[in-house]
Design an enzyme around this catalytic site. Structure first.
Site, PDB file in Angstrom:
ATOM      1  N   GLY A 345      19.648  29.090  29.331  1.00 47.01           N
ATOM      2  CA  GLY A 345      19.065  29.756  28.249  1.00 47.01           C
ATOM      3  C   GLY A 345      17.423  29.677  28.888  1.00 47.01           C
ATOM      4  O   GLY A 345      17.050  28.523  29.021  1.00 47.01           O
ATOM      5  N   THR A 346      16.727  30.504  29.063  1.00 50.33           N
ATOM      6  CA  THR A 346      15.389  30.588  29.558  1.00 50.33           C
ATOM      7  C   THR A 346      14.510  31.534  29.091  1.00 50.33           C
ATOM      8  O   THR A 346      15.209  32.666  28.654  1.00 50.33           O
ATOM      9  CB  THR A 346      15.394  30.945  31.107  1.00 50.33           C
ATOM     10  OG1 THR A 346      16.520  29.958  31.724  1.00 50.33           O
ATOM     11  CG2 THR A 346      14.081  30.625  31.694  1.00 50.33           C
ATOM     12  N   THR A 347      13.399  31.534  28.551  1.00 48.66           N
ATOM     13  CA  THR A 347      12.500  32.690  28.320  1.00 48.66           C
ATOM     14  C   THR A 347      11.048  32.717  28.985  1.00 48.66           C
ATOM     15  O   THR A 347      10.872  31.845  29.716  1.00 48.66           O
ATOM     16  CB  THR A 347      12.380  32.660  26.796  1.00 48.66           C
ATOM     17  OG1 THR A 347      11.914  33.620  26.032  1.00 48.66           O
ATOM     18  CG2 THR A 347      11.287  31.320  26.529  1.00 48.66           C
ATOM     19  N   ARG A 516      16.525  41.141  26.488  1.00 47.89           N
ATOM     20  CA  ARG A 516      16.544  40.056  25.810  1.00 47.89           C
ATOM     21  C   ARG A 516      15.866  39.992  24.627  1.00 47.89           C
ATOM     22  O   ARG A 516      14.810  39.130  24.382  1.00 47.89           O
ATOM     23  CB  ARG A 516      15.939  38.751  26.728  1.00 47.89           C
ATOM     24  CG  ARG A 516      16.887  38.358  27.672  1.00 47.89           C
ATOM     25  CD  ARG A 516      16.573  37.118  28.745  1.00 47.89           C
ATOM     26  NE  ARG A 516      17.846  36.616  29.278  1.00 47.89           N
ATOM     27  CZ  ARG A 516      18.180  35.359  29.547  1.00 47.89           C
ATOM     28  NH1 ARG A 516      17.463  34.442  29.181  1.00 47.89           N
ATOM     29  NH2 ARG A 516      19.272  35.291  30.335  1.00 47.89           N
TER      30      ARG A 516
END
Length: 525
Positions: A345-347, A516
């Site tokens: 999980g990365t943004t 995303r």
């Protein structure tokens, strides 16, 4: 993509409309790109809780209006002391991407020392112009009043459902109020009142509250009692590192990338240099020849990374930097030529302002460890349980070292006066997503929206993945070279989320990655 507006203050691209709104509010209030990035990141804790958290880490690539570039490294740190594996609570779960699954390990034994809160305060002290209390206001409002769940965020929760049902506290926070045994559903509102209180306290009292006060004490106690590594000393000794960016040229365009000990920047540089040597002139986008070559480069880049760690026996700076040695690059390029002839999980938050400042901030909580800090609504990271961050195997990390990362926020300078701030989420797909966006911009002359949203492939360890959107005959022709292959039916978050912005003589433009839930906005005065 958004483009053009009167009296623009800047442009923002991020993974949620509320994250974008927080940054835009700060730009309108007179803040610069770095003020806006800090505000956006704080808001993302509430709007994108699976992808980022105060319990994780990240990086900021900053370029000031006078041209100074700095990479802020506030990624997670391995614990000072290592407990024996038999004392740890550390176990696997399966994340279900719909058309593929991936195993992660969670539990208290998977938690590394978080750095993001200390990082945001370091950025604030160095680069920001507005008070931290002002920057925290959008996030405090979001966390307290709640965020209505959109389809993408609900889908992310579903992928990692076992993590957010791993403890009573997590279930109480993230479960649906209407559907028993389900996590929060589309249209329901996620409220995080304790997070709102925490952010308010941090804004007033500073990061010492997190690293030397109740948070550190609480995490230390939980780790000791439930099978983790962290102690109060881990928190107190955590430091943000300011690094010189890794700089290179790709077809005469300047790139600034995340340097070691992060591995993502070096691997992108490695892949771009191989592409430049393998094809002196760009191929046609989507051709079987281009797809095959790109797949071989991606596959070889992954192999080179493992080779470099195995040879050096560590994850240090020297081991990964060896990949850019001309002799090493030539060896891997030759292997690709031979293969071609034989045939998280990365943004991401990207911001540019009217003064010439650029900010590219990538953050991650891994997938989350399932371990909640009591009374905060904060889930801690599981970075010690991500296979891609532990290529030599779990529990083999060295104490008190910055964990290597694929995250690679960067800046591309084209023709001297066009600047692109880029980065991506996506675990081990980060480097391949960014690689393709940069090639699309430089080799194929795409605009930013097309470069970000064009179909992608990901090839690693001989496994070939491709998104729907390529010409059927061309993609099938390329895929024939890979017995282990998968053509995905649609574009998904599996292939990253490269939210990016551009400042050029023609104005601002931005592109939120549709994979995303990305959005972008040009902010007017």
């Amino acid at each position: 993509m958004v483009k053009g507006t009167s009296n623009p203050k800047g442009v923002v691209a991020a993974g949620h409309s509320e994250t974008v709104k927080a940054a835009a509010e700060i730009l309108r209030d007179g803040g610069n790109a770095f003020d806006a990035a800090v505000a956006a990141q704080l808001a993302a804790f509430a709007a994108e809780p699976v992808l980022t958290s105060p319990g994780g880490g990240g990086f900021l690539m900053a370029e000031t209006s006078y041209g100074q570039q700095t990479l802020y490294d506030f990624f997670v740190q391995t614990p000072l002391e290592k407990r024996p594996p038999e004392e740890l609570h550390f176990y696997p779960i399966s994340a279900d991407f719909g058309e593929a699954t991936q195993e992660y390990h969670i539990g208290p034994g998977s938690v590394a020392t978080p750095g993001i809160i200390r990082g945001l305060f370091a950025i604030h002290r160095d680069l920001c112009t507005l008070p931290m209390q002002r920057l925290a206001e959008p996030a405090i409002s979001l966390a307290g009043n709640g965020v209505k769940m959109n389809p993408f965020q609900c889908g992310v929760f579903d992928i990692v459902k076992p993590i957010y049902r791993a403890s009573d506290e997590a279930r109480n926070i993230y479960s649906s109020k209407n559907e028993r045994d389900e996590l929060i559903r589309e249209g329901e509102t996620l409220r995080l009142p304790y997070l709102a209180d925490l952010l308010g306290q941090l804004a007033r009292e500073g990061d010492a509250l997190f690293y030397e006060g109740e948070i550190a004490q609480s995490v230390s106690r939980m780790s000791r009692e439930s099978g983790g590594h962290l102690t109060r000393k881990d928190f107190k000794q955590y430091e943000v590192v300011r690094r010189k960016p890794l700089k290179m040229y790709f077809r005469d365009h300047a790139l600034s990338l995340n340097p070691p000990p992060g591995s993502g920047g070096v691997l992108i540089a490695f892949g771009l240099q191989m592409m430049e040597k393998l094809c002196l002139e760009p191929h046609t986008f989507g051709s079987a020849e281009y797809i095959n070559m790109l797949g071989q480069v991606q596959n070889m880049t992954g192999k080179a990374r493992i080779d470099s760690f195995s040879e050096a026996g560590n994850q240090g700076e020297d081991s990964v930097l060896k990949l850019l040695d001309p002799a090493i690059l030539k060896m891997y390029t030759r292997q690709i030529r031979e293969r071609i002839s034989a045939l998280r999980g990365t943004t991401q938050i990207s911001i540019a302002d009217s003064e010439g400042n650029l900010a590219s901030l990538t953050s991650s909580n891994g997938e989350g460890s399932g371990l909640m800090v009591p009374g905060t609504d904060v889930m801690l990271n599981n970075m010690l349980g991500e296979q891609d961050l532990n290529p030599e195997g779990f529990h083999n990390w060295k104490p008190n070292e910055r964990v290597t990362s694929m995250m690679a926020p960067g800046i591309l300078t084209m023709n001297g006066d066009t600047k692109v701030a880029f980065g991506s989420g996506g675990s081990n797909r980060i480097r391949t997503a960014i690689l393709q966006v940069l090639i699309n911009l430089v080799d194929f002359g795409m605009n930013l929206q097309d470069a970000v949203n064009a179909p992608r492939i990901h090839c690693e360890a001989g496994r070939f993945n491709a998104e729907n959107g390529f010409d059927v005959e061309e993609i099938n022709g390329a895929a024939e070279n890979y017995p282990n292959r998968k053509i995905w039916k649609e574009k998904t978050l599996f292939f990253g989320g490269a939210h990016s912005v551009c400042k050029s003589p023609g104005g601002f433009s931005g592109a939120g990655d549709i994979r995303r839930g990305g959005e972008s906005k040009i902010v007017s005065g």
